[in-house]
Design a protein around this motif. Structure first.
Motif, mmCIF file in Angstrom:
data_model
loop_
_atom_site.group_PDB
_atom_site.id
_atom_site.type_symbol
_atom_site.label_atom_id
_atom_site.label_comp_id
_atom_site.label_asym_id
_atom_site.label_seq_id
_atom_site.Cartn_x
_atom_site.Cartn_y
_atom_site.Cartn_z
ATOM 1 N N MET A 212 -70.598 16.491 -11.798
ATOM 2 C CA MET A 212 -69.954 16.543 -10.502
ATOM 3 C C MET A 212 -70.457 15.393 -9.642
ATOM 4 S SD MET A 212 -70.186 19.392 -7.490
ATOM 5 C CE MET A 212 -69.469 20.675 -8.476
ATOM 6 N N SER A 213 -69.516 14.757 -8.940
ATOM 7 C CA SER A 213 -69.856 13.729 -7.953
ATOM 8 C C SER A 213 -69.572 14.308 -6.581
ATOM 9 C CB SER A 213 -69.026 12.462 -8.190
ATOM 10 O OG SER A 213 -69.236 11.533 -7.144
ATOM 11 N N LEU A 214 -70.580 14.255 -5.710
ATOM 12 C CA LEU A 214 -70.469 14.780 -4.348
ATOM 13 C C LEU A 214 -70.654 13.611 -3.387
ATOM 14 C CD1 LEU A 214 -70.268 17.279 -2.511
ATOM 15 C CD2 LEU A 214 -72.732 17.580 -2.776
ATOM 16 N N TRP A 215 -69.585 13.278 -2.644
ATOM 17 C CA TRP A 215 -69.593 12.098 -1.767
ATOM 18 C C TRP A 215 -69.454 12.547 -0.321
ATOM 19 C CZ3 TRP A 215 -64.872 8.854 -0.235
ATOM 20 C CH2 TRP A 215 -65.286 7.744 0.516
ATOM 21 N N PHE A 216 -70.328 12.000 0.545
ATOM 22 C CA PHE A 216 -70.301 12.279 1.978
ATOM 23 C C PHE A 216 -69.822 11.014 2.695
ATOM 24 C CE2 PHE A 216 -73.647 14.802 0.042
ATOM 25 C CZ PHE A 216 -73.316 16.075 0.455
ATOM 26 N N PRO A 217 -68.537 10.904 2.999
ATOM 27 C CA PRO A 217 -68.019 9.656 3.574
ATOM 28 C C PRO A 217 -68.525 9.369 4.988
ATOM 29 C CG PRO A 217 -66.310 11.336 3.518
ATOM 30 C CD PRO A 217 -67.472 11.891 2.779
ATOM 31 N N ARG A 218 -68.988 10.400 5.699
ATOM 32 C CA ARG A 218 -69.479 10.183 7.082
ATOM 33 C C ARG A 218 -70.874 10.775 7.229
ATOM 34 N NH1 ARG A 218 -64.179 12.062 7.741
ATOM 35 N NH2 ARG A 218 -62.718 10.427 8.406
ATOM 36 N N LEU A 219 -71.727 10.511 6.275
ATOM 37 C CA LEU A 219 -73.049 11.134 6.258
ATOM 38 C C LEU A 219 -73.857 10.783 7.502
ATOM 39 C CD1 LEU A 219 -75.221 12.718 4.617
ATOM 40 C CD2 LEU A 219 -75.977 10.506 3.750
ATOM 41 N N TRP B 67 -80.995 20.997 -1.560
ATOM 42 C CA TRP B 67 -80.104 22.142 -1.374
ATOM 43 C C TRP B 67 -79.167 22.315 -2.571
ATOM 44 C CZ3 TRP B 67 -74.742 21.529 -1.045
ATOM 45 C CH2 TRP B 67 -74.021 22.686 -0.757
ATOM 46 N N ALA B 68 -78.716 21.199 -3.154
ATOM 47 C CA ALA B 68 -77.764 21.267 -4.266
ATOM 48 C C ALA B 68 -78.370 21.867 -5.518
ATOM 49 C CB ALA B 68 -77.223 19.873 -4.570
ATOM 50 N N TRP C 236 -80.271 19.923 -12.143
ATOM 51 C CA TRP C 236 -80.265 18.483 -12.430
ATOM 52 C C TRP C 236 -79.445 17.779 -11.360
ATOM 53 C CZ3 TRP C 236 -83.247 17.167 -16.581
ATOM 54 C CH2 TRP C 236 -83.241 15.839 -16.991
ATOM 55 N N VAL C 237 -80.123 17.223 -10.335
ATOM 56 C CA VAL C 237 -79.459 16.567 -9.210
ATOM 57 C C VAL C 237 -80.064 15.183 -9.022
ATOM 58 C CG1 VAL C 237 -78.884 16.685 -6.756
ATOM 59 C CG2 VAL C 237 -79.048 18.789 -8.097
ATOM 60 N N GLY C 238 -79.190 14.175 -8.881
ATOM 61 C CA GLY C 238 -79.646 12.805 -8.670
ATOM 62 C C GLY C 238 -78.898 12.161 -7.527
ATOM 63 N N LEU C 239 -79.467 11.086 -6.989
ATOM 64 C CA LEU C 239 -78.852 10.354 -5.882
ATOM 65 C C LEU C 239 -77.794 9.395 -6.414
ATOM 66 C CD1 LEU C 239 -81.922 9.437 -3.628
ATOM 67 C CD2 LEU C 239 -80.403 11.406 -3.450
ATOM 68 N N ASP C 240 -76.735 9.226 -5.640
ATOM 69 C CA ASP C 240 -75.684 8.257 -5.945
ATOM 70 C C ASP C 240 -75.556 7.326 -4.752
ATOM 71 O OD1 ASP C 240 -73.476 6.843 -6.816
ATOM 72 O OD2 ASP C 240 -72.047 8.375 -6.188
ATOM 73 N N ARG D 298 -76.304 5.532 -1.264
ATOM 74 C CA ARG D 298 -76.826 5.964 0.022
ATOM 75 C C ARG D 298 -76.007 7.086 0.650
ATOM 76 N NH1 ARG D 298 -80.634 2.417 1.603
ATOM 77 N NH2 ARG D 298 -80.648 3.337 3.689
ATOM 78 N N ASP D 299 -74.958 7.562 -0.044
ATOM 79 C CA ASP D 299 -74.129 8.599 0.573
ATOM 80 C C ASP D 299 -73.542 9.576 -0.437
ATOM 81 O OD1 ASP D 299 -72.416 6.887 -0.678
ATOM 82 O OD2 ASP D 299 -71.216 6.386 1.079
ATOM 83 N N GLY D 300 -74.170 9.726 -1.586
ATOM 84 C CA GLY D 300 -73.602 10.618 -2.591
ATOM 85 C C GLY D 300 -74.652 11.236 -3.486
ATOM 86 N N LEU D 301 -74.213 12.255 -4.248
ATOM 87 C CA LEU D 301 -75.075 12.950 -5.184
ATOM 88 C C LEU D 301 -74.343 13.132 -6.508
ATOM 89 C CD1 LEU D 301 -76.426 15.837 -2.910
ATOM 90 C CD2 LEU D 301 -77.616 13.722 -3.478
ATOM 91 N N TYR D 302 -75.116 13.182 -7.583
ATOM 92 C CA TYR D 302 -74.616 13.552 -8.906
ATOM 93 C C TYR D 302 -75.236 14.898 -9.284
ATOM 94 C CZ TYR D 302 -72.436 9.084 -10.160
ATOM 95 O OH TYR D 302 -71.618 7.984 -10.225
ATOM 96 N N LEU D 303 -74.419 15.814 -9.795
ATOM 97 C CA LEU D 303 -74.891 17.109 -10.253
ATOM 98 C C LEU D 303 -74.431 17.322 -11.686
ATOM 99 C CD1 LEU D 303 -74.306 17.394 -7.018
ATOM 100 C CD2 LEU D 303 -74.586 19.828 -7.460
ATOM 101 N N ASP D 304 -75.354 17.678 -12.569
ATOM 102 C CA ASP D 304 -75.014 18.036 -13.945
ATOM 103 C C ASP D 304 -74.955 19.559 -14.007
ATOM 104 O OD1 ASP D 304 -74.661 18.372 -16.608
ATOM 105 O OD2 ASP D 304 -76.301 17.060 -17.225
#
Length: 496
Positions: free
Chosen positions: A1-8, A83-84, A90-94, A96-102
């Motif tokens: 999963m890719s989690l993107w925060f466009p207005r973080l 939090w994720a 398994w959570v990693g940074l993507d 400066r405004d996103g996360l990767y979740l396995d």
């Protein structure tokens, strides 16, 4: 999963201080204040990221702005990553405004992939965060969906879902996308239909690598975010306490346990917080800022005594918690006594240095560590610029200064002296300064100092100076200088 925060960045700031108006964060870039992030209300006026603030205000005169804080944004993103972990381990940074979740093997815990995405989207919306989610079998396709076509790509659907998307969906640099678009290659489908040998000859290997990663032909690993080590200990008391001696005894046990953990991790505490919980569930905290990273239990305990004495125990304290809120690396040190140490005075010097650090800590917790200053040398031959004041807690003392000639203990702006008659190029035998008549007994010099021609300094407008160390019959030792271009004498310092 890719989690993107466009207005973080903007939403983090608005969570802390909400406003009901067009809002943007600004950052100084390319010699002007520019829009770093903004809310949807500001975007409705035609504002965009990267636009200069002056230009933005011409579109929206009522725009409210605050300075951006990229470091705080990254800390907030790390909190979101923590939090994720409620959805998967398994959570990693993507960026400066996103996360990767396995989420492999964990989606069924919430009823499947669709319910998991809906639950995550609802929780983020309640927190005031807008997020875009993409779910696929590869990180590349998940990223493309979260940024360009939010949704889920089932097994075997990666190619069908990303081919209609623009080339930027492959995470290619803007320059590469522009070069391909000039040739009529606009979408991922256009690139996929080209002969691979042609693409490999004309473009960087990243073009085909990103395409293969999105389609699953090349593996791509998610780097999980490492947990930041937490240094905290707690003591629950069977009976409430209130006497200072009992409180300090409990604090000693906590500090000894915490210092043992710090020593094992080769860390030193820079900031400590000791929290006392009373039986009425009220809490009081004592914070201690240290001048140097430290893990010596006895020294830390002595520094806490003043703060612990000011705590109101009320009907009694039933819990104590000690936390190192800020730490730094602190290597191992030799603790076994050796006769050579005592002979060379090393042990005594270490004790004296620790005593100075403890004094700075005690004073700094009253007036602020940044208000306790020390002098440090600066590479400049101009006397006024040969030193600077820096916080003592965040700097190391300098044992020797680079100047070969002695300098006065007190340095002040040049003050003219009154001379009866003409003194010439040597110090006057008698002169008047600060309302006192002084007689020259001895003089040593001259030391000629020329101005820094590359700097526009009004204080040195008279040109070069000839400095003399002058001893007077009245007991004062002064630092005089003479200006040959405009013959005058001044006093600029006083020796001890």
């Amino acid at each position: 999963m890719s989690l993107w925060f466009p207005r973080l960045a903007a939403e983090r700031s608005l969570r802390a201080n909400p406003v009901d108006a067009p809002f943007a964060l600004t950052l100084f870039d390319r010699n002007s204040e520019r829009i770093h992030d903004l809310c949807p209300h500001a975007e409705s006026f035609g504002l965009q990221r990267g636009m200069s603030l002056v230009h933005a205000r011409s579109f929206c005169p009522g725009l409210l702005t605050r300075p951006a804080n990229p470091e705080a944004d990254q800390q907030f993103l790390r909190l979101l990553a923590r939090w994720a972990t409620r959805y998967c381990p398994w959570v990693g940074l993507d960026g400066r405004d996103g996360l990767y979740l396995d989420i492999t093997g964990s989606a069924h815990l919430l009823g499947g992939e669709e319910p998991l995405l809906e639950d995550m989207r609802a929780r983020l919306a309640r927190a005031g965060l807008s997020a875009r989610l993409g779910l696929a079998g590869t990180p590349g396709t998940a990223w493309a969906l979260s940024h360009f076509a939010e949704g889920i790509a089932g097994p075997g659907e990666n190619l069908a879902r990303i081919t209609p998307l623009p080339l930027a969906a492959l995470r290619l640099p803007d320059q590469t996308c522009t070069s391909l678009e000039r040739l009529g290659i606009v979408t991922v489908c256009d690139l996929y239909n080209l002969p691979r040998a042609t693409v490999a000859r004309r473009y960087e290997p990243d073009v085909l690598r990103r395409l293969d990663q999105a389609l699953g032909s090349l593996p791509e690993q998610i780097s999980p975010l490492k947990d930041t080590p937490s240094f905290a200990v707690r003591l629950t008391l069977p009976d409430p306490i209130g006497l200072l001696d009992d409180v300090m005894a409990g604090a000693r046990r906590l500090i000894e346990h915490l210092c043992a953990e710090l020593d094992a991790a080769q860390k030193g505490a820079c900031m400590l917080r000791l929290t006392f919980r009373r039986v009425d569930q009220e809490s009081q905290a004592v914070e201690l800022k240290l001048a140097r990273p430290m893990r010596d239990a006895e020294r830390i305990l002595a520094l806490f005594e003043r703060g612990a004495a000011s705590v109101d125990a009320g009907y009694g304290i039933d819990m104590m918690r000690l936390e190192a809120t800020r730490t730094e690396d602190l290597g191992m040190r030799q603790l076994s006594p050796a006769s050579g140490w005592e002979r060379n005075g090393w042990e005594k010097g270490g004790v004296e240095k620790d005593g100075i650090d403890d004094l700075i800590t005690q004073l700094g917790n009253r007036v602020g560590l940044e208000n306790i200053l020390r002098f440090q040398p600066v590479d400049s031959h101009i006397p006024e610029r040969s030193f600077r004041l820096v916080p003592a807690a965040y700097s190391n003392p300098v044992s020797s200064w680079p100047h070969q000639r002695p300098r006065p203990i007190r340095l002040f702006p040049p003050e003219p002296i009154d001379i009866s008659g003409s003194a010439g190029f040597e110090p006057p035998s008698r002169f008047r300064w600060r309302g006192r008549s002084l007689t020259t007994v001895e003089a040593e010099g001259p030391e000629r100092i020329t101005p820094a021609w590359w700097e526009n300094d009004d204080n040195w407008g008279t040109g070069l100076r000839d400095y003399w160390r002058v001893g007077t019959g009245q007991g004062q030792r002064l630092w005089l200088f003479h200006t040959p271009q405009n013959p005058r004498w001044f006093v600029q310092g006083e020796f001890g």
